[in-house]
Design a protein around this motif. Structure first.
Motif, PDB file in Angstrom:
ATOM      1  N   MET A   1       0.842  -1.178   0.000  1.00 13.46           N
ATOM      2  CA  MET A   1       0.000   0.000   0.000  1.00 13.46           C
ATOM      3  C   MET A   1       0.882   1.234   0.000  1.00 13.46           C
ATOM      4  SD  MET A   1      -3.018  -1.129   2.568  1.00 13.46           S
ATOM      5  CE  MET A   1      -3.817  -2.674   2.314  1.00 13.46           C
ATOM      6  N   LYS A   2       0.385   2.267  -0.609  1.00 11.71           N
ATOM      7  CA  LYS A   2       1.195   3.477  -0.766  1.00 11.71           C
ATOM      8  C   LYS A   2       1.289   4.301   0.511  1.00 11.71           C
ATOM      9  CE  LYS A   2       0.476   4.009  -5.697  1.00 11.71           C
ATOM     10  NZ  LYS A   2       0.016   4.866  -6.781  1.00 11.71           N
ATOM     11  N   GLN A   3       0.229   4.305   1.306  1.00  9.20           N
ATOM     12  CA  GLN A   3       0.246   5.131   2.508  1.00  9.20           C
ATOM     13  C   GLN A   3       0.219   4.269   3.757  1.00  9.20           C
ATOM     14  OE1 GLN A   3      -3.086   7.745   1.993  1.00  9.20           O
ATOM     15  NE2 GLN A   3      -1.905   9.163   0.736  1.00  9.20           N
ATOM     16  N   LYS A   4       0.971   4.715   4.755  1.00 13.29           N
ATOM     17  CA  LYS A   4       1.097   3.983   6.011  1.00 13.29           C
ATOM     18  C   LYS A   4      -0.267   3.841   6.706  1.00 13.29           C
ATOM     19  CE  LYS A   4       4.043   3.804  10.056  1.00 13.29           C
ATOM     20  NZ  LYS A   4       5.142   4.434  10.772  1.00 13.29           N
ATOM     21  N   ASN A   6      -3.159   3.454   5.368  1.00 16.30           N
ATOM     22  CA  ASN A   6      -3.958   2.397   4.731  1.00 16.30           C
ATOM     23  C   ASN A   6      -3.612   1.025   5.284  1.00 16.30           C
ATOM     24  OD1 ASN A   6      -5.184   4.322   3.165  1.00 16.30           O
ATOM     25  ND2 ASN A   6      -3.977   3.899   1.335  1.00 16.30           N
ATOM     26  N   ILE A   7      -2.329   0.762   5.495  1.00 18.81           N
ATOM     27  CA  ILE A   7      -1.932  -0.542   6.042  1.00 18.81           C
ATOM     28  C   ILE A   7      -2.365  -0.665   7.499  1.00 18.81           C
ATOM     29  CG2 ILE A   7       0.428   0.058   6.730  1.00 18.81           C
ATOM     30  CD1 ILE A   7      -0.517  -3.238   5.082  1.00 18.81           C
ATOM     31  N   SER A   8      -2.315   0.446   8.212  1.00 19.03           N
ATOM     32  CA  SER A   8      -2.762   0.434   9.613  1.00 19.03           C
ATOM     33  C   SER A   8      -4.247   0.112   9.694  1.00 19.03           C
ATOM     34  CB  SER A   8      -2.496   1.787  10.270  1.00 19.03           C
ATOM     35  OG  SER A   8      -1.127   2.067  10.283  1.00 19.03           O
ATOM     36  N   GLN A   9      -5.062   0.755   8.833  1.00 17.05           N
ATOM     37  CA  GLN A   9      -6.497   0.480   8.790  1.00 17.05           C
ATOM     38  C   GLN A   9      -6.768  -0.965   8.411  1.00 17.05           C
ATOM     39  OE1 GLN A   9      -8.025   3.042  10.629  1.00 17.05           O
ATOM     40  NE2 GLN A   9      -9.652   2.314   9.297  1.00 17.05           N
ATOM     41  N   HIS A  10      -6.016  -1.476   7.445  1.00 15.74           N
ATOM     42  CA  HIS A  10      -6.174  -2.865   7.010  1.00 15.74           C
ATOM     43  C   HIS A  10      -5.922  -3.820   8.170  1.00 15.74           C
ATOM     44  CE1 HIS A  10      -5.677  -6.599   4.770  1.00 15.74           C
ATOM     45  NE2 HIS A  10      -4.536  -6.761   5.418  1.00 15.74           N
ATOM     46  N   VAL A  14      -9.008  -6.082   9.295  1.00 18.61           N
ATOM     47  CA  VAL A  14      -8.965  -7.467   8.833  1.00 18.61           C
ATOM     48  C   VAL A  14      -8.371  -8.416   9.871  1.00 18.61           C
ATOM     49  CG1 VAL A  14      -8.061  -9.002   7.046  1.00 18.61           C
ATOM     50  CG2 VAL A  14      -8.900  -6.733   6.433  1.00 18.61           C
ATOM     51  N   HIS A  15      -7.277  -8.018  10.482  1.00 17.71           N
ATOM     52  CA  HIS A  15      -6.574  -8.940  11.377  1.00 17.71           C
ATOM     53  C   HIS A  15      -7.030  -8.832  12.832  1.00 17.71           C
ATOM     54  CE1 HIS A  15      -4.093 -10.089   8.014  1.00 17.71           C
ATOM     55  NE2 HIS A  15      -3.878  -8.815   7.760  1.00 17.71           N
ATOM     56  N   TYR A  16      -7.262  -7.615  13.319  1.00 18.09           N
ATOM     57  CA  TYR A  16      -7.702  -7.439  14.705  1.00 18.09           C
ATOM     58  C   TYR A  16      -9.209  -7.331  14.832  1.00 18.09           C
ATOM     59  CZ  TYR A  16      -2.839  -6.611  15.981  1.00 18.09           C
ATOM     60  OH  TYR A  16      -1.489  -6.735  16.185  1.00 18.09           O
ATOM     61  N   LYS A  17      -9.883  -7.094  13.721  1.00 16.82           N
ATOM     62  CA  LYS A  17     -11.335  -6.925  13.696  1.00 16.82           C
ATOM     63  C   LYS A  17     -11.787  -5.900  14.741  1.00 16.82           C
ATOM     64  CE  LYS A  17     -12.334 -11.379  11.644  1.00 16.82           C
ATOM     65  NZ  LYS A  17     -11.764 -11.018  10.403  1.00 16.82           N
ATOM     66  N   ALA A  18     -11.077  -4.782  14.770  1.00 13.41           N
ATOM     67  CA  ALA A  18     -11.380  -3.706  15.711  1.00 13.41           C
ATOM     68  C   ALA A  18     -12.646  -2.975  15.273  1.00 13.41           C
ATOM     69  CB  ALA A  18     -10.216  -2.724  15.779  1.00 13.41           C
ATOM     70  N   ILE A  19     -13.523  -2.713  16.215  1.00 14.99           N
ATOM     71  CA  ILE A  19     -14.777  -2.016  15.931  1.00 14.99           C
ATOM     72  C   ILE A  19     -14.480  -0.536  15.736  1.00 14.99           C
ATOM     73  CG2 ILE A  19     -16.989  -1.330  16.917  1.00 14.99           C
ATOM     74  CD1 ILE A  19     -17.067  -4.093  18.253  1.00 14.99           C
ATOM     75  N   CYS A  20     -14.862  -0.018  14.561  1.00 10.81           N
ATOM     76  CA  CYS A  20     -14.600   1.386  14.259  1.00 10.81           C
ATOM     77  C   CYS A  20     -15.851   2.244  14.414  1.00 10.81           C
ATOM     78  CB  CYS A  20     -14.018   1.544  12.856  1.00 10.81           C
ATOM     79  SG  CYS A  20     -15.175   1.231  11.519  1.00 10.81           S
TER      80      CYS A  20
END
Length: 111
Positions: A1-4, A6-10, A14-20
């Motif tokens: 991913m181009k921006q840091k 975006n990877i943090s959100q991913h 996806v991996h932590y399934k954090a409620i936003c």
């Protein structure tokens, strides 16, 4: 991913399934903001029902009715059954007519 970011959100989604997002009406939590927005439509017209003109099934909002129509009735009209492809009808040709009905007029709660 181009921006840091975006990877943090991913990673969070996806991996932590954090409620936003959390629904302030019913308290249900959502991992993705689009799922939250779709859920909020269920509260939008509470007490109202939308009926399918083809089969009379009712739905809590026009979006669910549209999805039902596209899945069930539009597939039948285009000839798609068991993976077969038939002649496609132009998208704008058949217009979905949503009918608003009172929740007291029908007892068929489907899909």
């Amino acid at each position: 991913m181009k921006q840091k970011n975006n990877i943090s959100q991913h990673i969070l989604q996806v991996h932590y399934k954090a409620i936003c997002r959390t629904c302030k009406i019913c308290g249900k939590g959502f991992v993705h903001h689009k799922t939250y927005r779709y859920h909020m439509l269920t509260h939008e017209g509470e007490g109202k029902r939308f009926a399918c003109q083809d089969c009379s099934k009712t739905f809590p909002n026009a979006i669910y009715l549209r999805d039902h129509f596209n899945r069930i009735h539009n597939a039948a009209r285009t000839g798609k059954t068991n993976g077969e492809s038939g002649p496609k009808m132009p998208r704008k040709k058949r217009r979905l007519n949503a009918v608003l009905v009172s929740k007291y007029e029908t007892s068929s709660d489907s899909e």
